[in-house]
Motif scaffolding. Structure first.
Motif, PDB file in Angstrom:
ATOM      1  N   TRP A  32       0.858  -1.180   0.000  1.00 54.33           N
ATOM      2  CA  TRP A  32       0.000   0.000   0.000  1.00 54.33           C
ATOM      3  C   TRP A  32       0.896   1.232   0.000  1.00 54.33           C
ATOM      4  CZ3 TRP A  32      -5.437  -0.547   0.632  1.00 54.33           C
ATOM      5  CH2 TRP A  32      -5.872  -1.850   0.900  1.00 54.33           C
ATOM      6  N   GLY A  34       1.132   5.711  -0.305  1.00 52.66           N
ATOM      7  CA  GLY A  34       0.376   6.954  -0.195  1.00 52.66           C
ATOM      8  C   GLY A  34       1.170   8.024   0.499  1.00 52.66           C
ATOM      9  N   LEU A  99      -6.445   3.319  10.180  1.00 52.44           N
ATOM     10  CA  LEU A  99      -6.937   3.435   8.814  1.00 52.44           C
ATOM     11  C   LEU A  99      -8.120   2.500   8.592  1.00 52.44           C
ATOM     12  CD1 LEU A  99      -3.373   3.097   7.412  1.00 52.44           C
ATOM     13  CD2 LEU A  99      -4.747   5.133   7.071  1.00 52.44           C
ATOM     14  N   ARG A 101     -10.456   0.654   5.493  1.00 51.05           N
ATOM     15  CA  ARG A 101     -10.473   0.306   4.065  1.00 51.05           C
ATOM     16  C   ARG A 101     -11.787   0.713   3.437  1.00 51.05           C
ATOM     17  NH1 ARG A 101     -10.905  -5.392   0.956  1.00 51.05           N
ATOM     18  NH2 ARG A 101     -12.515  -5.715   2.512  1.00 51.05           N
ATOM     19  N   LYS A 102     -11.653   1.307   2.249  1.00 52.50           N
ATOM     20  CA  LYS A 102     -12.792   1.641   1.391  1.00 52.50           C
ATOM     21  C   LYS A 102     -12.396   1.200  -0.010  1.00 52.50           C
ATOM     22  CE  LYS A 102     -13.849   5.536   4.323  1.00 52.50           C
ATOM     23  NZ  LYS A 102     -13.696   6.952   4.534  1.00 52.50           N
ATOM     24  N   ILE A 105      -8.522   1.421  -1.207  1.00 53.62           N
ATOM     25  CA  ILE A 105      -7.888   2.556  -0.531  1.00 53.62           C
ATOM     26  C   ILE A 105      -8.130   2.433   0.967  1.00 53.62           C
ATOM     27  CG2 ILE A 105      -7.936   5.071  -0.234  1.00 53.62           C
ATOM     28  CD1 ILE A 105      -8.735   5.299  -3.167  1.00 53.62           C
ATOM     29  N   MET A 106      -7.120   2.783   1.752  1.00 54.98           N
ATOM     30  CA  MET A 106      -7.295   2.907   3.202  1.00 54.98           C
ATOM     31  C   MET A 106      -7.074   4.362   3.562  1.00 54.98           C
ATOM     32  SD  MET A 106      -5.651  -0.378   5.148  1.00 54.98           S
ATOM     33  CE  MET A 106      -3.974  -0.202   4.576  1.00 54.98           C
ATOM     34  N   GLU A 107      -8.011   4.923   4.318  1.00 51.45           N
ATOM     35  CA  GLU A 107      -7.912   6.310   4.747  1.00 51.45           C
ATOM     36  C   GLU A 107      -8.043   6.380   6.258  1.00 51.45           C
ATOM     37  OE1 GLU A 107      -9.659   8.734   0.987  1.00 51.45           O
ATOM     38  OE2 GLU A 107     -11.130   7.994   2.431  1.00 51.45           O
ATOM     39  N   SER A 109      -6.075   8.430   9.994  1.00 53.40           N
ATOM     40  CA  SER A 109      -5.323   9.500  10.633  1.00 53.40           C
ATOM     41  C   SER A 109      -4.076   8.953  11.315  1.00 53.40           C
ATOM     42  CB  SER A 109      -6.197  10.214  11.654  1.00 53.40           C
ATOM     43  OG  SER A 109      -6.604   9.291  12.661  1.00 53.40           O
ATOM     44  N   SER A 120      -3.841  13.467   8.419  1.00 59.77           N
ATOM     45  CA  SER A 120      -4.523  12.383   7.727  1.00 59.77           C
ATOM     46  C   SER A 120      -3.519  11.566   6.911  1.00 59.77           C
ATOM     47  CB  SER A 120      -5.620  12.927   6.821  1.00 59.77           C
ATOM     48  OG  SER A 120      -5.058  13.740   5.806  1.00 59.77           O
ATOM     49  N   SER A 122      -3.617   8.563   3.538  1.00 56.76           N
ATOM     50  CA  SER A 122      -4.357   7.773   2.558  1.00 56.76           C
ATOM     51  C   SER A 122      -3.373   6.851   1.857  1.00 56.76           C
ATOM     52  CB  SER A 122      -5.037   8.698   1.547  1.00 56.76           C
ATOM     53  OG  SER A 122      -5.745   7.939   0.577  1.00 56.76           O
ATOM     54  N   LYS A 124      -3.080   3.562  -1.067  1.00 60.52           N
ATOM     55  CA  LYS A 124      -3.742   2.836  -2.140  1.00 60.52           C
ATOM     56  C   LYS A 124      -3.017   1.513  -2.358  1.00 60.52           C
ATOM     57  CE  LYS A 124      -5.230   3.191  -6.903  1.00 60.52           C
ATOM     58  NZ  LYS A 124      -5.240   4.001  -8.123  1.00 60.52           N
TER      59      LYS A 124
END
Length: 126
Positions: A32, A34, A99, A101-102, A105-107, A109, A120, A122, A124
């Motif tokens: 991942w 970002g 984080l 997962r969506k 992508i993991m978003e 803080s 933040s 993010s 991918k």
């Protein structure tokens, strides 16, 4: 003819085993990449980060891997709760990360252990 049957059987078995292995891989496993935001002015490592998850426990509750910045690649222990992961980077300047997962992508803080505000993050999946 028996030799051809043996080859076809071996081929079918290898396809079945390969398909079974791929199905067993946890969604978190892999690389991942970002960037972090709101880094302190004293940061000399840049914002880019890579999380490489090399293994996930059979129960899916934890994983191990590495966290990489421009200056260092450090080993990590990662906690997994459903679609959310959390970990703490080691050292006195370490940070706590959370984080969710969506899709690919993991978003989430990060918050510095040393006391800066955090920001933040993010990542991918590659």
């Amino acid at each position: 003819m028996p030799a051809l049957r043996a080859v076809l059987l071996a081929l079918l078995l290898s396809i079945g085993v390969a398909g079974h292995s791929a199905a067993q891989q946890h969604w978190l496993q892999g690389t991942w990449t970002g960037a972090m935001t709101n880094l302190p002015p004293t940061n000399r490592f840049g914002a880019d980060r890579t999380l490489e998850v090399t293994s996930v426990a059979p129960d899916g509750a934890s994983a191990s891997g590495t966290w990489t910045s421009a200056a260092a690649k450090v080993p990590l222990a990662i906690a997994i709760a459903g679609e959310t992961v959390s970990f703490t980077s080691p050292g006195s300047a370490g940070a706590v990360y959370k984080l969710t997962r969506k899709g690919g992508i993991m978003e989430g803080s990060w918050a510095a252990v040393a006391g800066s505000a955090g920001g933040s993050l993010s990542l991918k999946k590659q």
